[in-house]
Design a protein around this motif. Structure first.
Motif, PDB file in Angstrom:
ATOM      1  N   TYR A 256      68.805  -8.992  40.713  1.00  0.00           N
ATOM      2  CA  TYR A 256      70.335  -9.403  40.501  1.00  0.00           C
ATOM      3  C   TYR A 256      70.768  -8.800  39.220  1.00  0.00           C
ATOM      4  CZ  TYR A 256      69.705 -11.913  44.606  1.00  0.00           C
ATOM      5  OH  TYR A 256      69.564 -12.397  45.906  1.00  0.00           O
ATOM      6  N   ILE A 257      69.765  -8.858  38.136  1.00  0.00           N
ATOM      7  CA  ILE A 257      70.089  -8.132  36.827  1.00  0.00           C
ATOM      8  C   ILE A 257      70.643  -6.762  36.965  1.00  0.00           C
ATOM      9  CG2 ILE A 257      67.761  -7.371  36.369  1.00  0.00           C
ATOM     10  CD1 ILE A 257      70.172  -8.970  33.626  1.00  0.00           C
ATOM     11  N   HIS A 258      70.139  -6.165  37.755  1.00  0.00           N
ATOM     12  CA  HIS A 258      70.559  -4.629  37.757  1.00  0.00           C
ATOM     13  C   HIS A 258      72.040  -4.342  38.346  1.00  0.00           C
ATOM     14  CE1 HIS A 258      65.990  -4.570  38.088  1.00  0.00           C
ATOM     15  NE2 HIS A 258      66.233  -3.330  37.051  1.00  0.00           N
ATOM     16  N   ASP A 259      72.610  -5.450  38.911  1.00  0.00           N
ATOM     17  CA  ASP A 259      74.014  -5.391  39.048  1.00  0.00           C
ATOM     18  C   ASP A 259      74.700  -5.262  37.680  1.00  0.00           C
ATOM     19  OD1 ASP A 259      73.854  -5.535  41.956  1.00  0.00           O
ATOM     20  OD2 ASP A 259      74.108  -7.556  41.964  1.00  0.00           O
ATOM     21  N   ALA A 260      74.334  -6.133  37.008  1.00  0.00           N
ATOM     22  CA  ALA A 260      74.995  -6.065  35.416  1.00  0.00           C
ATOM     23  C   ALA A 260      74.841  -4.568  34.924  1.00  0.00           C
ATOM     24  CB  ALA A 260      74.452  -7.183  34.598  1.00  0.00           C
ATOM     25  N   ILE A 261      73.581  -4.004  34.849  1.00  0.00           N
ATOM     26  CA  ILE A 261      73.398  -2.744  34.455  1.00  0.00           C
ATOM     27  C   ILE A 261      74.016  -1.687  35.098  1.00  0.00           C
ATOM     28  CG2 ILE A 261      71.496  -1.015  33.670  1.00  0.00           C
ATOM     29  CD1 ILE A 261      69.284  -3.476  34.167  1.00  0.00           C
ATOM     30  N   GLU A 262      74.442  -1.742  36.432  1.00  0.00           N
ATOM     31  CA  GLU A 262      75.166  -0.679  37.122  1.00  0.00           C
ATOM     32  C   GLU A 262      76.726  -0.998  36.669  1.00  0.00           C
ATOM     33  OE1 GLU A 262      74.380  -0.450  41.224  1.00  0.00           O
ATOM     34  OE2 GLU A 262      72.278  -1.070  41.062  1.00  0.00           O
ATOM     35  N   ARG A 263      76.896  -2.124  36.505  1.00  0.00           N
ATOM     36  CA  ARG A 263      78.477  -2.466  36.003  1.00  0.00           C
ATOM     37  C   ARG A 263      78.770  -1.747  34.693  1.00  0.00           C
ATOM     38  NH1 ARG A 263      82.138  -7.300  37.743  1.00  0.00           N
ATOM     39  NH2 ARG A 263      80.748  -6.512  39.576  1.00  0.00           N
ATOM     40  N   ALA A 264      77.819  -1.875  33.854  1.00  0.00           N
ATOM     41  CA  ALA A 264      77.913  -1.539  32.357  1.00  0.00           C
ATOM     42  C   ALA A 264      78.170   0.041  32.245  1.00  0.00           C
ATOM     43  CB  ALA A 264      76.922  -1.542  31.485  1.00  0.00           C
ATOM     44  N   ASP A 265      78.933   0.484  31.242  1.00  0.00           N
ATOM     45  CA  ASP A 265      79.040   2.033  30.984  1.00  0.00           C
ATOM     46  C   ASP A 265      78.343   2.357  29.734  1.00  0.00           C
ATOM     47  OD1 ASP A 265      80.580   0.682  29.020  1.00  0.00           O
ATOM     48  OD2 ASP A 265      82.184   1.989  29.174  1.00  0.00           O
ATOM     49  N   LEU A 266      77.763   1.449  28.919  1.00  0.00           N
ATOM     50  CA  LEU A 266      76.787   1.859  27.876  1.00  0.00           C
ATOM     51  C   LEU A 266      75.758   0.613  27.732  1.00  0.00           C
ATOM     52  CD1 LEU A 266      76.351   3.376  25.331  1.00  0.00           C
ATOM     53  CD2 LEU A 266      77.798   1.873  24.059  1.00  0.00           C
ATOM     54  N   VAL A 267      74.308   1.067  27.742  1.00  0.00           N
ATOM     55  CA  VAL A 267      73.436   0.481  27.280  1.00  0.00           C
ATOM     56  C   VAL A 267      72.744   0.533  26.004  1.00  0.00           C
ATOM     57  CG1 VAL A 267      70.963  -0.304  28.103  1.00  0.00           C
ATOM     58  CG2 VAL A 267      72.678   0.098  29.880  1.00  0.00           C
ATOM     59  N   ILE A 268      72.747  -0.737  25.132  1.00  0.00           N
ATOM     60  CA  ILE A 268      72.238  -0.115  23.623  1.00  0.00           C
ATOM     61  C   ILE A 268      70.936  -0.963  23.819  1.00  0.00           C
ATOM     62  CG2 ILE A 268      72.306  -1.050  21.348  1.00  0.00           C
ATOM     63  CD1 ILE A 268      75.464  -1.839  22.255  1.00  0.00           C
ATOM     64  N   ALA A 269      69.818   0.092  23.790  1.00  0.00           N
ATOM     65  CA  ALA A 269      68.358  -0.188  23.999  1.00  0.00           C
ATOM     66  C   ALA A 269      67.834  -0.451  22.750  1.00  0.00           C
ATOM     67  CB  ALA A 269      68.018   0.815  24.843  1.00  0.00           C
ATOM     68  N   ILE A 270      67.600  -1.882  22.409  1.00  0.00           N
ATOM     69  CA  ILE A 270      66.776  -1.856  21.281  1.00  0.00           C
ATOM     70  C   ILE A 270      65.512  -2.157  21.173  1.00  0.00           C
ATOM     71  CG2 ILE A 270      66.939  -3.576  19.297  1.00  0.00           C
ATOM     72  CD1 ILE A 270      69.726  -4.300  19.916  1.00  0.00           C
ATOM     73  N   GLY A 271      64.766  -1.259  20.731  1.00  0.00           N
ATOM     74  CA  GLY A 271      63.152  -1.452  20.565  1.00  0.00           C
ATOM     75  C   GLY A 271      62.451  -1.125  22.050  1.00  0.00           C
ATOM     76  N   HIS A 272      62.962  -0.508  22.968  1.00  0.00           N
ATOM     77  CA  HIS A 272      62.476  -0.206  24.070  1.00  0.00           C
ATOM     78  C   HIS A 272      61.389   0.656  24.072  1.00  0.00           C
ATOM     79  CE1 HIS A 272      61.750   0.737  28.244  1.00  0.00           C
ATOM     80  NE2 HIS A 272      62.084   1.762  28.129  1.00  0.00           N
ATOM     81  N   GLY A 288      75.793   6.165  36.258  1.00  0.00           N
ATOM     82  CA  GLY A 288      75.302   5.171  35.371  1.00  0.00           C
ATOM     83  C   GLY A 288      75.593   5.196  33.987  1.00  0.00           C
ATOM     84  N   PRO A 289      75.140   4.064  33.282  1.00  0.00           N
ATOM     85  CA  PRO A 289      75.747   3.841  31.890  1.00  0.00           C
ATOM     86  C   PRO A 289      74.713   4.860  30.830  1.00  0.00           C
ATOM     87  CG  PRO A 289      73.914   2.494  32.378  1.00  0.00           C
ATOM     88  CD  PRO A 289      74.321   3.113  33.709  1.00  0.00           C
ATOM     89  N   LYS A 290      75.658   5.273  29.830  1.00  0.00           N
ATOM     90  CA  LYS A 290      75.029   5.778  28.769  1.00  0.00           C
ATOM     91  C   LYS A 290      74.121   5.049  28.037  1.00  0.00           C
ATOM     92  CE  LYS A 290      78.538   9.526  27.993  1.00  0.00           C
ATOM     93  NZ  LYS A 290      77.570  10.710  28.344  1.00  0.00           N
ATOM     94  N   VAL A 291      73.191   5.662  27.256  1.00  0.00           N
ATOM     95  CA  VAL A 291      72.076   4.628  26.543  1.00  0.00           C
ATOM     96  C   VAL A 291      71.895   5.170  25.168  1.00  0.00           C
ATOM     97  CG1 VAL A 291      69.553   4.169  26.609  1.00  0.00           C
ATOM     98  CG2 VAL A 291      70.752   4.308  28.681  1.00  0.00           C
ATOM     99  N   ILE A 292      72.219   4.317  24.271  1.00  0.00           N
ATOM    100  CA  ILE A 292      71.690   4.557  22.704  1.00  0.00           C
ATOM    101  C   ILE A 292      70.240   3.904  22.689  1.00  0.00           C
ATOM    102  CG2 ILE A 292      72.245   3.897  20.597  1.00  0.00           C
ATOM    103  CD1 ILE A 292      75.175   3.383  21.312  1.00  0.00           C
ATOM    104  N   HIS A 293      69.428   4.620  22.135  1.00  0.00           N
ATOM    105  CA  HIS A 293      68.171   3.994  21.526  1.00  0.00           C
ATOM    106  C   HIS A 293      68.114   3.845  20.195  1.00  0.00           C
ATOM    107  CE1 HIS A 293      63.597   3.936  21.449  1.00  0.00           C
ATOM    108  NE2 HIS A 293      63.846   4.718  20.266  1.00  0.00           N
TER     109      HIS A 293
END
Length: 551
Positions: A256-272, A288-293
């Motif tokens: 279910y959490i992946h519904d939120a990820i798919e809805r986002a246009d940007l994931v701010i990935a902190i410490g991945h 899918g969303p763009k990603v900032i590492h």
């Protein structure tokens, strides 16, 4: 002049070491005598692997290297799983092993293994000490290497003749080391991407879950009011009680959490840290969303993770600077916050199921209700880990310790013991499968001998349950995964602990509460009904994405 073992113990005291976990051998006797005269406690364990897990957990919880000790050969090799556990999990740790004399060979090759070579792929640094005079500098370097990003294990081998060799060598004082921060151009690029995003979300990974980052990350989320989720090993870096918490990505897709990820246009990935199973799969989400590492180190580009921008350097300083630039410019999308409520409702379903044997959702719910907010739960590895990662809510940082890197069995009990030693006034519980528990069950004696107040919950299915379930899902015959167990109530009493067996679903919560309040070591066995694995992960979530309506 001081002998090498005295110099080593003095150098460890200089680094603030309070205890060493392990099992000495005859090659360590000079070191043990030096230790006896010091302020450092020797925590004697029943297996070297457990000692390594305990030292790694101390490093994980404090940010300061835990220390473990063994003899040469077989004892040293028993550290290899613990070294890999700390290496993949980024836990600072110092491994000290003994060795036969290196200036003579009166016992020829008896018990001699090239431990330095064996440790090389499993550690950040491995050295044989060849001169007593070099010990203070080597120890200072070892602690620095173990602690600096990315943290991990280091190894020093002390031969017998170097331990007795006399030398005069001053200690090397530690000094603060600050990580660099990202440059202005990178900071502006990341800030512009976040300000432009219509629906950003934050992801916190393993490298964001450091003790020193609790305050800056919590402040970052609070100031920007961006919804966040975490990986399994990022769980608890920011309190799960926040009204911005979306959940934990315990699966790589289709939860279910992946519904939120798919809805986002940007994931701010902190410490991945890509040592973890991916929390989501880039390239599998259409548009899918763009990603900032944001990390201490540049991203490792993987097939399923390739960021569009990076902010490299001290995570705490960088997120604080980013929040300063973005104050008042970011607004959470209302639909995302509405979706959050539905995600959490679906993930928490099943907690009130009253069947017996007990379903995993009910076990998670009852453990959460039994534990105080600052209580620490340490998981071994098994199918129940996914259920705890999905549904167990953390309210205080570092209160759910799990391993999603090496993901080794056998670490749950030793890590809980270390957590209790470090936090004597907090409630601590180990949650283990019957398979994982038996891999280091001998440490019950250590826990009783040390007078620890500790609850161990054994989830019993008489099998290596996760593999057996996957075997069935892949349509293989049921083969090679089932085993028998001792009577765990009698087993506990044989060690001087208290044994309990859950005979009804209603007995679980009161038994957990009474064991936590009573003190001493308590072993509680609960039979589990793992049919929920198939119902939820196969039948409900299926193999195709499904969406939760947000309105």
């Amino acid at each position: 002049m001081a002998k090498g073992s005295d110099l080593l113990v003095a150098a460890l005291e200089n680094e603030g070491v309070e205890r060493i976990y392990g099992i000495p051998g005859e090659e360590n006797l000079d070191f043990v005598e030096s230790l006896r005269a010091s302020k450092i406690e020797l925590v004697l364990t029943r297996h070297e692997q457990a000692a390594a897990f305990m030292a790694a957990t101390e490093g994980r919880l404090t940010g300061h290297p835990g220390v473990c000790l063994s003899t040469l050969g077989p004892g040293a090799l028993n550290f290899t799983t613990g070294a890999a556990y700390a290496h993949l999990g980024a836990m600072p740790m110092l491994i000290i092993t003994g060795q036969k004399p290196i200036k003579s060979a009166r016992q020829a090759r008896f018990q001699i293994v090239d431990v330095v070579a064996a440790m090389r792929p499993l550690t950040k640094m491995t050295r044989q000490i060849v001169s007593a005079a070099s010990i203070p500098a080597l120890v200072r370097d070892a602690f620095r290497v173990a602690s600096e990003e990315r943290p991990g294990p280091v190894h020093l081998e002390l031969p017998e003749d170097i331990a007795v060799e006399e030398a005069e060598a001053p200690l090397v004082p530690p000094h603060p080391v600050d990580n660099p921060i990202a440059g202005p151009a990178a900071m502006e690029r990341a800030a512009a991407m976040i300000a432009k995003a219509a629906c950003p979300i934050i992801m916190i990974g393993a490298a964001g879950n450091r003790p020193r980052l609790v305050e800056p990350l919590s402040d970052f989320v609070g100031r920007l009011q961006i919804p966040f989720f975490n990986t399994q090993m990022g769980k608890g870096a920011v309190t799960g009680g926040s009204n911005l918490y979306l959940g934990t990505a315990a699966l790589s897709e289709h939860d279910y959490i992946h519904d939120a990820i798919e809805r986002a246009d940007l994931v701010i990935a902190i410490g991945h840290d890509t040592v973890e199973k991916p929390p989501f799969l880039m390239g599998r989400i259409t548009g899918g969303p763009k990603v900032i590492h944001i990390g201490y180190q540049p991203a490792h580009v993987e097939q399923v993770f390739y960021p569009d921008a990076e902010l490299i350097g001290d995570i705490g300083a960088n997120v604080t600077a980013l929040a300063d630039r973005l104050a008042g410019q970011v607004k959470a999308e209302p639909d995302m916050l509405a979706l959050r409520k539905r995600i959490l409702e679906r993930i928490n379903e099943g907690g009130d199921i009253a069947s017996f044997p007990v379903v995993p959702q009910r076990i998670v719910r009852d453990v959460r209700q039994a534990m105080p907010e600052d209580g620490i739960v340490c998981l071994d590895n098994g199918m129940y880990k996914i259920w705890f990662a999905r549904s167990y809510r953390t309210h205080v940082a570092n209160t759910l310790l799990l391993d999603n890197a090496l993901a080794t069995m056998g670490a749950g009990l030793p890590s809980a013991m270390a957590a209790k030693i470090l936090n004597p006034h907090r409630k601590v519980m180990a949650v283990c499968g019957d398979g994982g528990f038996m891999m280091n069950s001998q440490e019950l004696e250590t826990a009783v001998r040390l007078g620890l107040d500790l609850v161990v919950l054994i989830i019993e299915d008489h099998a290596y349950g996760m593999i057996r379930w996957k075997q069935a899902v892949d349509s293989f015959p049921d083969f090679g995964m089932a085993f028998g167990n001792p009577d765990f109530e009698l087993y506990a009493r044989a060690y001087g602990a208290h044994g309990h067996r859950i005979e009804s679903v209603d007995a679980l919560l009161p038994t957990l509460k009474s064991a936590l309040d009573a003190g001493g070591v308590h072993l509680i066995t609960v039979p589990v009904d793992y049919r929920e694995n198939t119902r939820v992960f196969i039948e409900e979530l299926g193999n195709q994405p499904r969406h939760i309506e947000s309105h």
